[in-house]
Design an enzyme around this catalytic site. Structure first.
Site, PDB file in Angstrom:
ATOM      1  N   PHE A  59       6.070  -5.076   6.797  1.00 29.03           N
ATOM      2  CA  PHE A  59       6.568  -5.524   8.115  1.00 29.03           C
ATOM      3  C   PHE A  59       5.598  -6.473   8.768  1.00 29.03           C
ATOM      4  O   PHE A  59       5.832  -6.929   9.865  1.00 29.03           O
ATOM      5  CB  PHE A  59       6.776  -4.318   9.040  1.00 29.03           C
ATOM      6  CG  PHE A  59       7.773  -3.339   8.511  1.00 29.03           C
ATOM      7  CD1 PHE A  59       7.379  -2.090   8.065  1.00 29.03           C
ATOM      8  CD2 PHE A  59       9.105  -3.689   8.404  1.00 29.03           C
ATOM      9  CE1 PHE A  59       8.300  -1.202   7.547  1.00 29.03           C
ATOM     10  CE2 PHE A  59      10.042  -2.803   7.893  1.00 29.03           C
ATOM     11  CZ  PHE A  59       9.627  -1.543   7.472  1.00 29.03           C
ATOM     12  N   GLY A  60       4.480  -6.744   8.099  1.00 35.36           N
ATOM     13  CA  GLY A  60       3.471  -7.563   8.758  1.00 35.36           C
ATOM     14  C   GLY A  60       2.985  -8.667   7.849  1.00 35.36           C
ATOM     15  O   GLY A  60       3.447  -8.806   6.723  1.00 35.36           O
ATOM     16  N   ASP A 113       3.430   2.633  -3.014  1.00 35.50           N
ATOM     17  CA  ASP A 113       3.677   1.225  -3.349  1.00 35.50           C
ATOM     18  C   ASP A 113       2.609   0.701  -4.306  1.00 35.50           C
ATOM     19  O   ASP A 113       2.144  -0.428  -4.179  1.00 35.50           O
ATOM     20  CB  ASP A 113       3.708   0.386  -2.053  1.00 35.50           C
ATOM     21  CG  ASP A 113       4.554  -0.871  -2.231  1.00 35.50           C
ATOM     22  OD1 ASP A 113       4.648  -1.661  -1.274  1.00 35.50           O
ATOM     23  OD2 ASP A 113       5.096  -1.060  -3.346  1.00 35.50           O
TER      24      ASP A 113
END
Ligand SMILES: C[C@H](Nc1nc(-c2c[nH]c3ncc(Cl)cc23)ncc1F)C(=O)NCC(F)(F)F
Length: 304
Positions: A24-25, A149
């Site tokens: 998200f960044g 991840d």
């Protein structure tokens, strides 16, 4: 009580370039230059893009996870930077934006490093990286964290003899007394690194991290090849199918014990180790604490 070295002042943080986009960044290369003479240190600064309240909360959890980790093979937390930002300086909201400051590793992510240095990285070196990721993941598990991840794109290269696990954007802490974590969102990270139980039931655990580690081993021994990447190989196995059904087809072929092929030139003992990480049942997969010594043995025995 001197100044807090983990508090970075926005006005001294000089933007240089974008290193990459995360979940998200985005992560930017900056120089923290309080003296204003370009002698300051280079740092990697993670900022949220469109920060919803939920993303802010997840980001604060990511920061607290990284702040609690101290290991040779985990990217180091440096601190945080609160920015008032010109856009909301005057706003009554007065909400301060939080940014995560981490050490900057100039050699970049492992996937690109493997592609660029293929000719001079022998199997001994690949197994050194594999061993270091194993040790870092064993440490993470000892703190009851799940990475979720693990992939060569999320491993950083410090130098040719040292790699570090990065990107804790999807990391979770195992609740006390629970040995796995069920997430709500199906997850946006590529599904070809996911264990079957993560695909079918959004279950993540230290055992699902071991499955992903097997895929990292595959990436190491294909030297980060694009044409033979996990994505390309699985899509070849699945055949043409429209996007929403890919997860279903992938699970089906994993259920039928189809797996990624042995990378060209990969020692059979390494492929056997990879395959053990890809046992369908989580309980049949090795643990990071047993994988590390097995990799050491392979490292000492393989000459090339
Ligand atoms: C979104 C960011 N993407 C990238 N980062 C870097 C990078 C170089 N050097 C770096 N030093 C410290 C950090 Cl935190 C990143 C970089 N290079 C290419 C990228 F695409 C990222 O965090 N990736 C996860 C991980 F860091 F594990 F590789």
């Amino acid at each position: 009580m001197g100044p807090d070295p983990t508090l970075f002042e926005e006005r001294h943080l000089k933007y240089i370039s974008v290193l990459g986009k995360g979940n998200f960044g985005s992560v930017e290369l900056c120089r923290y230059d309080p003296l204003g003479d370009s002698t300051g240190e280079l740092v990697a600064v993670k900022r949220l893009q469109h920060s919803s309240a939920e993303h802010q909360h997840d980001f604060e959890k990511e920061i607290s996870i990284l702040r609690s980790l101290h290991h040779d093979f985990v990217v180091a937390y440096r601190g945080v930077c609160y920015s008032q930002g010109e856009e909301d300086a005057g706003a009554s909201s007065g909400q301060r934006r939080l940014h995560l400051v981490m050490e900057y590793l100039p050699s970049g992510c492992l996937r690109n490093y493997l592609q660029k240095n293929k000719e001079r990285l022998d199997h001994k070196k690949l197994l050194l990286y594999a061993w270091q990721v194993c040790k870092g993941m064993d440490y993470l598990g000892s703190q009851r964290y799940i990475h979720r991840d693990l992939a060569a794109r999320n491993i950083l290269v410090e130098n040719e003899n040292r790699v570090k696990i990065g990107d804790f954007g999807l990391a979770k802490i195992l609740p006390q007394g629970k040995e796995y974590y069920v997430v709500q969102e199906p997850g946006q990270s590529p599904i070809f690194w996911y264990a079957p139980e993560s695909l079918s039931d959004c279950i993540f655990s230290p055992e699902s991290d071991v499955w992903s580690f097997g895929v990292v081993l595959y990436e190491l021994f294909t030297y980060g090849s694009r044409s033979h990447s996990p994505t390309e190989e699985f899509l070849r196995l699945i055949g043409p199918s429209n996007p929403p059904l890919v997860v279903y087809h992938l699970f089906k072929l994993l259920k039928k014990n189809k797996r990624l092929p042995m990378p060209a030139g990969c020692p059979i003992e390494v492929f056997v180790l990879m395959q053990s990480c890809w046992s369908f049942l989580p309980c049949q997969r090795p643990r990071f604490c047993t994988l590390a010594p097995q990799i050491e043995v392979l490292r000492d025995s393989c000459c090339k």
